[in-house]
Write an enzyme that holds these catalytic residues in place. Structure first.
Site, short mmCIF file in Angstrom:
data_model
loop_
_atom_site.label_atom_id
_atom_site.label_comp_id
_atom_site.label_asym_id
_atom_site.label_seq_id
_atom_site.Cartn_x
_atom_site.Cartn_y
_atom_site.Cartn_z
N LYS A 66 12.86 -5.80 -18.12
CA LYS A 66 11.76 -5.43 -18.87
C LYS A 66 12.04 -6.02 -20.34
O LYS A 66 11.04 -6.57 -20.82
CB LYS A 66 11.62 -3.81 -19.09
CG LYS A 66 10.89 -3.18 -17.71
CD LYS A 66 11.03 -1.93 -17.59
CE LYS A 66 10.50 -1.12 -16.34
NZ LYS A 66 10.56 0.15 -16.29
N VAL A 73 2.64 4.09 -3.16
CA VAL A 73 1.95 5.09 -3.91
C VAL A 73 1.21 4.26 -4.89
O VAL A 73 -0.15 4.71 -5.05
CB VAL A 73 3.14 5.68 -4.55
CG1 VAL A 73 2.41 6.71 -5.78
CG2 VAL A 73 4.16 6.53 -3.85
N GLY A 120 -0.21 1.19 -4.62
CA GLY A 120 -1.25 0.46 -3.80
C GLY A 120 -2.30 1.50 -3.54
O GLY A 120 -3.59 1.12 -3.63
N CYS A 142 0.83 -1.20 0.01
CA CYS A 142 -0.15 -0.10 -0.13
C CYS A 142 0.63 1.21 -0.23
O CYS A 142 0.85 2.04 0.64
CB CYS A 142 -1.00 0.09 1.25
SG CYS A 142 -2.34 1.07 0.96
#
Lengths: 430, 430
Positions: free
Chosen positions: B206, B13, B15, B11
């Site tokens: 990525k 930024v 979340g 929780c």
């Protein structure tokens, strides 16, 4: 399932390419779909043409499209005939019989998207049409699925390659509209009868489809305000250039601030050169999306052509086939929001107006008074003396309703000191 | 199904933003998913922080993440903790229990994408991770689904906003690396310890995920050749500018011509300014895709940030929830091609090499002989006299294997007439 049997309606440039890819990439497609894709038949208008070059088994060709889509052994129908009829009837027949449908038919979807989706829902089949908007660019699936958790506020698209080619030529070479059109025709970017592209009908159909998906509301071609590029002059393009802008034919879909209505329009507009869409050259397409959480996104690629369109169709075919193998269905048509379509007059936009005026004291005051009367605020005025008593006045406004802007221009036209309204163009992307 | 119950792991930024959107867009999300999405619990590291501002019901917070994912009433788990553990164990526990998983965890997916997908398959649940690559940009779903009928040949991406911001500053302002990094840090675009971004680790993770999806083959971070931007100098950027190029940190995934192997690499490279990726400024991301049928596509948007990442996660959440409501599953992990990962030495690329050389006859001949020896063909040579017996030689090669190019540079370094190899950078996008 042994194999997914596919009927192909139409065997022109796109259809031939689809058949080629189905054959050439058979192993890849089977691995991705979970079962082999098998061509069950190809509906063509006439059988007496030599189609040897397509490499398609000649026994698959038939002129009986209605018979083909009614066959029990067809799982999936690809429609690349185009136009409203017989495409619509064939698609409905296929769905009634339980076949999923992949189509590239923007005209039909813009005319009757809700009807087609309702039929797909009713018969429990898939309906996909990625190739209908912006050709090869993966756009509808991202809008419908990737952005499903977000709120799309605005879609700004260059969705017609022909007009983008023409306007790009006018911008880069300085040619006039007629000359650029002729070149586009000689290079095959524009058809002999360029009406559908040049007058914005093609872009309007795509805008309707995009707006429906983006805003979960039914939007048809008739809801789209449409203006073509036939009246765009070399002077307009030069004037845009002078203020660091470029003229593009834009398809614009907007949600109102209170999210109760949707505005959809296609018209030429001036766009600042710093905007990502300004760098889209030639016959390329691009769609710029503004969403609450995602911010600004852009999707770019070839908007037409046999191979790109065929590739987009096959992506849908693999998805529909995989759903069939897994006995599942893709996302349904979604019109739950059912928002009102806003008339053009309520649209909030900006204008770039060129006026031929007398070069004498008081002219600017008279012109400014007309804007003030309609509550339209002026951002910039540029005055250029043309002859000894002749001047050009270029006014760029702040945002106002299109109604107020139209009324302003009408009144300007009636002023004694205004010899002519030379051009009026909307300004977007700021 | 009455509602789809969602557990949120983390929780911070992202979340917090996910919880906000779940609440604020509840009606839209329910309409799109086919059932309301209900927050069942939020796992946090500590309970003693004041979280009133999040607007989340305080009774939902727990420090027992393992207990939360094991609960019978949780249908869907959102993982935004990041890192390998405990994220991996939590995800596996959730899947074993039958919950679908949406994650933004690029490190974990690059380390063990195959393991996670295998577990999802085994337990018949969905695994989605659009937010793991290029933040808000819808990219993985288009690659996996829209392009499923095509053959992707090459993916060229700017997938790290921090390094793009730094290189963009160096290009536009002319600043050096250290100065640009400092500015990026002061603006919050770079972290206090910028290693993961600057050294290319983030981009490499990525790239591995992208390559796996694009080429249907398992690729891990360890398979990616990685070079960061720490050695890029103001002189390199100026040299690129002089030849109409710009330096970008690129993630490049390529299929070999015979389609048997895959090359994946992350390194700074010179890219012509006419390439669509050259216009990607600031912290934006963009991914350029070349596919056989589609041609050239580009996806552009914000690559990071709380709201964009949360939006991407929620798109996946809606899809996974809709699948659950419809008792279906999304596309599976697909590694059927199982292609070999090509070592960097076999990669075919081009080099831009700056040499500090003696300014006397025969130097160019000696240098050219070294290139010829290794079978590397020279495209251009530019010579600039620096002092009375000092010159700079800039050589741009044609394509050759990276091994041949490396050996060439090694031998150049050993030449008497070469005082120093000033810089070596790859050239892409032509």
């Amino acid at each position: 399932m042994a194999s997914v049997r596919v009927a192909l309606l139409g065997c022109g440039v796109v259809g031939t390419e689809i058949a080629r890819l189905l054959d050439e990439h058979a192993d890849d497609l089977a691995a991705r779909a979970g079962a082999p894709l098998e061509l069950a038949g190809v509906a063509v208008r006439r059988l007496d043409r030599d189609r040897t070059a397509t490499g398609i088994d000649p026994s698959l060709f038939t002129t009986d499209a209605a018979g083909l889509v009614s066959r029990d052994d067809v799982d999936l129908v690809i429609e690349v005939i185009g136009g409203i009829e017989p495409a619509r009837t064939l698609i409905h027949t296929a769905m009634e019989r339980g076949a999923s449908v992949v189509t590239a038919n923007k005209a039909l979807l813009a005319e009757d998207g809700v009807g087609l989706h309702t039929a797909a829902d009713k018969h429990g089949v898939d309906l996909y049409y990625e190739a209908a908007v912006a050709g090869a660019i993966p756009l509808l699936r991202p809008l419908r699925e990737s952005l499903a958790g977000d709120r799309i506020q605005r879609v700004l698209g260059i969705v017609n390659g022909t007009t983008n080619y023409i306007l790009d030529q006018m911008d880069s070479v300085g040619s006039g509209f007629a000359e650029a059109l002729e070149e586009a025709q000689s290079l095959g970017y524009a058809e002999a009868d360029p009406t559908a592209d040049v007058e914005g009908y093609d872009a309007a159909a795509k805008a309707a489809i995009l707006a429906g998906i983006a805003f979960h509301s039914p939007v048809g071609s008739g809801d789209v305000h449409r203006e073509g590029i036939g009246d765009v002059t070399a002077a307009d393009v030069a004037s845009a250039k002078a203020m660091g802008s470029v003229v593009k034919l834009l398809a614009i879909c907007e949600l109102s601030d209170d999210a109760t209505s949707v505005g959809v329009r296609v018209h030429p507009a001036m766009l600042p050169r710093t905007h990502p869409l300004a760098g889209v050259h030639g016959a390329y397409n691009a769609v710029f999306v503004e969403a609450e959480a995602a911010g600004q996104l852009m999707f770019y690629g070839p908007g037409a052509g046999g191979a790109p369109t065929a590739g987009a169709v096959l992506g849908d075919v693999v998805t529909a086939a995989r759903n069939r193998v897994g006995a599942s269905l893709g996302p349904r048509g979604s019109w739950y929001a059912d928002r009102r379509t806003r008339p053009m007059g309520e649209t909030v936009t900006r204008y770039h107006i060129s006026l031929d005026v007398d070069d004498r004291p008081g002219v600017l005051a008279a012109v400014a008074a007309v804007f003030a009367e309609h509550g339209v605020s002026i951002e910039t005025v540029r005055q250029r003396v043309e002859g000894h008593d002749d001047a050009e006045l270029v006014v760029v406004t702040h945002s106002a309703t299109d109604d107020a802007l139209t009324a302003t221009v009408d009144d300007l036209d009636g002023l004694d000191t205004v010899r002519a309204v030379l051009s009026v163009m909307r300004v977007e992307g700021e």
